[in-house]
Motif scaffolding. Sequence first.
Motif, mmCIF file in Angstrom:
data_model
loop_
_atom_site.group_PDB
_atom_site.id
_atom_site.type_symbol
_atom_site.label_atom_id
_atom_site.label_comp_id
_atom_site.label_asym_id
_atom_site.label_seq_id
_atom_site.Cartn_x
_atom_site.Cartn_y
_atom_site.Cartn_z
ATOM 1 N N HIS A 74 0.819 -1.214 0.000
ATOM 2 C CA HIS A 74 0.000 0.000 0.000
ATOM 3 C C HIS A 74 0.853 1.264 0.000
ATOM 4 C CE1 HIS A 74 -2.452 3.200 1.824
ATOM 5 N NE2 HIS A 74 -3.394 2.696 1.041
ATOM 6 N N ASP A 75 1.786 1.349 0.932
ATOM 7 C CA ASP A 75 2.613 2.558 1.040
ATOM 8 C C ASP A 75 3.410 2.813 -0.232
ATOM 9 O OD1 ASP A 75 1.641 2.937 3.578
ATOM 10 O OD2 ASP A 75 3.404 2.086 4.571
ATOM 11 N N TYR A 76 3.915 1.757 -0.854
ATOM 12 C CA TYR A 76 4.689 1.908 -2.077
ATOM 13 C C TYR A 76 3.813 2.450 -3.208
ATOM 14 C CZ TYR A 76 7.312 0.871 -6.274
ATOM 15 O OH TYR A 76 7.939 0.977 -7.485
ATOM 16 N N LEU A 77 2.637 1.856 -3.422
ATOM 17 C CA LEU A 77 1.776 2.316 -4.513
ATOM 18 C C LEU A 77 1.297 3.740 -4.283
ATOM 19 C CD1 LEU A 77 -0.347 -0.856 -5.350
ATOM 20 C CD2 LEU A 77 1.534 0.123 -6.651
ATOM 21 N N VAL A 78 0.948 4.076 -3.047
ATOM 22 C CA VAL A 78 0.500 5.438 -2.743
ATOM 23 C C VAL A 78 1.628 6.439 -2.998
ATOM 24 C CG1 VAL A 78 -0.256 6.977 -0.881
ATOM 25 C CG2 VAL A 78 -1.306 4.730 -1.146
ATOM 26 N N SER A 79 2.839 6.096 -2.611
ATOM 27 C CA SER A 79 3.967 7.012 -2.845
ATOM 28 C C SER A 79 4.254 7.167 -4.328
ATOM 29 C CB SER A 79 5.218 6.544 -2.092
ATOM 30 O OG SER A 79 5.740 5.361 -2.656
ATOM 31 N N ARG A 80 4.084 6.100 -5.113
ATOM 32 C CA ARG A 80 4.291 6.183 -6.566
ATOM 33 C C ARG A 80 3.215 7.043 -7.219
ATOM 34 N NH1 ARG A 80 8.587 6.637 -6.438
ATOM 35 N NH2 ARG A 80 8.166 7.416 -8.512
ATOM 36 N N LEU A 81 1.961 6.923 -6.769
ATOM 37 C CA LEU A 81 0.889 7.758 -7.310
ATOM 38 C C LEU A 81 1.153 9.232 -7.005
ATOM 39 C CD1 LEU A 81 -2.265 5.635 -6.402
ATOM 40 C CD2 LEU A 81 -1.267 5.974 -8.677
ATOM 41 N N ALA A 82 1.664 9.503 -5.817
ATOM 42 C CA ALA A 82 1.978 10.877 -5.442
ATOM 43 C C ALA A 82 3.153 11.424 -6.255
ATOM 44 C CB ALA A 82 2.285 10.968 -3.952
ATOM 45 N N ALA A 83 4.192 10.625 -6.406
ATOM 46 C CA ALA A 83 5.389 11.085 -7.112
ATOM 47 C C ALA A 83 5.167 11.219 -8.615
ATOM 48 C CB ALA A 83 6.547 10.130 -6.837
ATOM 49 N N ALA A 84 4.517 10.242 -9.219
ATOM 50 C CA ALA A 84 4.386 10.233 -10.675
ATOM 51 C C ALA A 84 3.229 11.082 -11.175
ATOM 52 C CB ALA A 84 4.222 8.787 -11.169
ATOM 53 N N PHE A 85 2.127 11.150 -10.410
ATOM 54 C CA PHE A 85 0.926 11.818 -10.906
ATOM 55 C C PHE A 85 0.407 12.913 -9.986
ATOM 56 C CE2 PHE A 85 0.971 7.450 -12.457
ATOM 57 C CZ PHE A 85 1.000 7.682 -13.820
ATOM 58 N N GLU A 86 1.087 13.119 -8.842
ATOM 59 C CA GLU A 86 0.670 14.109 -7.849
ATOM 60 C C GLU A 86 -0.761 13.840 -7.367
ATOM 61 O OE1 GLU A 86 1.381 17.981 -9.491
ATOM 62 O OE2 GLU A 86 3.542 17.651 -9.573
ATOM 63 N N GLU A 87 -1.101 12.564 -7.256
ATOM 64 C CA GLU A 87 -2.437 12.191 -6.806
ATOM 65 C C GLU A 87 -2.474 12.081 -5.284
ATOM 66 O OE1 GLU A 87 -3.938 9.758 -10.735
ATOM 67 O OE2 GLU A 87 -3.762 8.683 -8.848
ATOM 68 N N SER A 105 -4.705 17.923 -11.941
ATOM 69 C CA SER A 105 -4.773 17.900 -13.412
ATOM 70 C C SER A 105 -5.880 16.978 -13.926
ATOM 71 C CB SER A 105 -3.429 17.475 -14.002
ATOM 72 O OG SER A 105 -3.136 16.130 -13.647
ATOM 73 N N GLY A 106 -6.544 16.232 -13.032
ATOM 74 C CA GLY A 106 -7.675 15.408 -13.437
ATOM 75 C C GLY A 106 -7.397 13.923 -13.557
ATOM 76 N N THR A 107 -6.174 13.463 -13.260
ATOM 77 C CA THR A 107 -5.932 12.017 -13.287
ATOM 78 C C THR A 107 -6.540 11.404 -12.036
ATOM 79 O OG1 THR A 107 -3.781 12.163 -12.177
ATOM 80 C CG2 THR A 107 -3.788 12.283 -14.595
ATOM 81 N N TRP A 108 -6.923 10.135 -12.124
ATOM 82 C CA TRP A 108 -7.519 9.452 -10.976
ATOM 83 C C TRP A 108 -7.139 7.979 -10.986
ATOM 84 C CZ3 TRP A 108 -10.647 5.422 -12.323
ATOM 85 C CH2 TRP A 108 -11.199 5.447 -13.615
ATOM 86 N N THR A 109 -7.174 7.388 -9.799
ATOM 87 C CA THR A 109 -6.843 5.979 -9.622
ATOM 88 C C THR A 109 -7.726 5.402 -8.521
ATOM 89 O OG1 THR A 109 -4.531 6.406 -10.197
ATOM 90 C CG2 THR A 109 -4.989 4.342 -9.061
ATOM 91 N N ILE A 110 -8.214 4.174 -8.735
ATOM 92 C CA ILE A 110 -8.942 3.457 -7.695
ATOM 93 C C ILE A 110 -8.040 2.327 -7.210
ATOM 94 C CG2 ILE A 110 -10.944 2.039 -7.123
ATOM 95 C CD1 ILE A 110 -12.491 3.624 -9.246
ATOM 96 N N LEU A 111 -7.769 2.342 -5.927
ATOM 97 C CA LEU A 111 -6.864 1.388 -5.299
ATOM 98 C C LEU A 111 -7.652 0.537 -4.304
ATOM 99 C CD1 LEU A 111 -3.727 0.814 -5.116
ATOM 100 C CD2 LEU A 111 -3.766 2.253 -3.090
ATOM 101 N N MET A 112 -7.488 -0.775 -4.380
ATOM 102 C CA MET A 112 -8.130 -1.692 -3.443
ATOM 103 C C MET A 112 -7.052 -2.331 -2.567
ATOM 104 S SD MET A 112 -9.829 -5.416 -3.888
ATOM 105 C CE MET A 112 -8.178 -6.020 -4.030
ATOM 106 N N THR A 113 -7.310 -2.347 -1.266
ATOM 107 C CA THR A 113 -6.384 -2.982 -0.329
ATOM 108 C C THR A 113 -7.135 -4.060 0.434
ATOM 109 O OG1 THR A 113 -5.174 -0.902 -0.086
ATOM 110 C CG2 THR A 113 -4.784 -2.595 1.581
ATOM 111 N N ASP A 114 -6.597 -5.287 0.416
ATOM 112 C CA ASP A 114 -7.272 -6.390 1.114
ATOM 113 C C ASP A 114 -6.839 -6.436 2.582
ATOM 114 O OD1 ASP A 114 -4.783 -7.684 1.240
ATOM 115 O OD2 ASP A 114 -5.246 -9.064 -0.388
ATOM 116 N N VAL A 115 -7.402 -7.366 3.315
ATOM 117 C CA VAL A 115 -7.141 -7.453 4.752
ATOM 118 C C VAL A 115 -5.701 -7.851 5.075
ATOM 119 C CG1 VAL A 115 -9.533 -7.893 5.388
ATOM 120 C CG2 VAL A 115 -8.057 -9.817 4.833
#
Length: 105
Positions: free
Chosen positions: A35-48, A69-79
């Motif tokens: 989770h932390d890795y994907l969230v940091s990549r979304l922030a760094a690459a797309f400023e999401e 800028s209007g980009t979006w991502t839906i992220l699912m995290t399991d238990v």
Amino acid sequence: MARIFSYRWVKPAAIGSVMMLSSFPAQSQVICGGHDYLVSRLAAAFEEKRLGYGVAGEAAIFEVFVSASGTWTILMTDVKGQSCILAAGDGWEDTLATAVRQPGG
């Protein structure tokens, strides 16, 4: 001279993976990771940044990330803490939330 690796491929790869799910379910791959890795990549690459989230019973948490800028991502995290990008795109528009049974709701 060292080159800096760009993560701009994440969004096109995610979109392609999701679109292929119905055509080649056995061969498709969804982008998953910590989770932390994907969230940091979304922030760094797309400023999401996370706009909101919802809980699906006791099975998963779904988060929506958007950028100015209007980009979006839906992220699912399991238990177990494994996160996967389920969908991504462009053209996000914020709307005002309306109560059910109200005009526009």
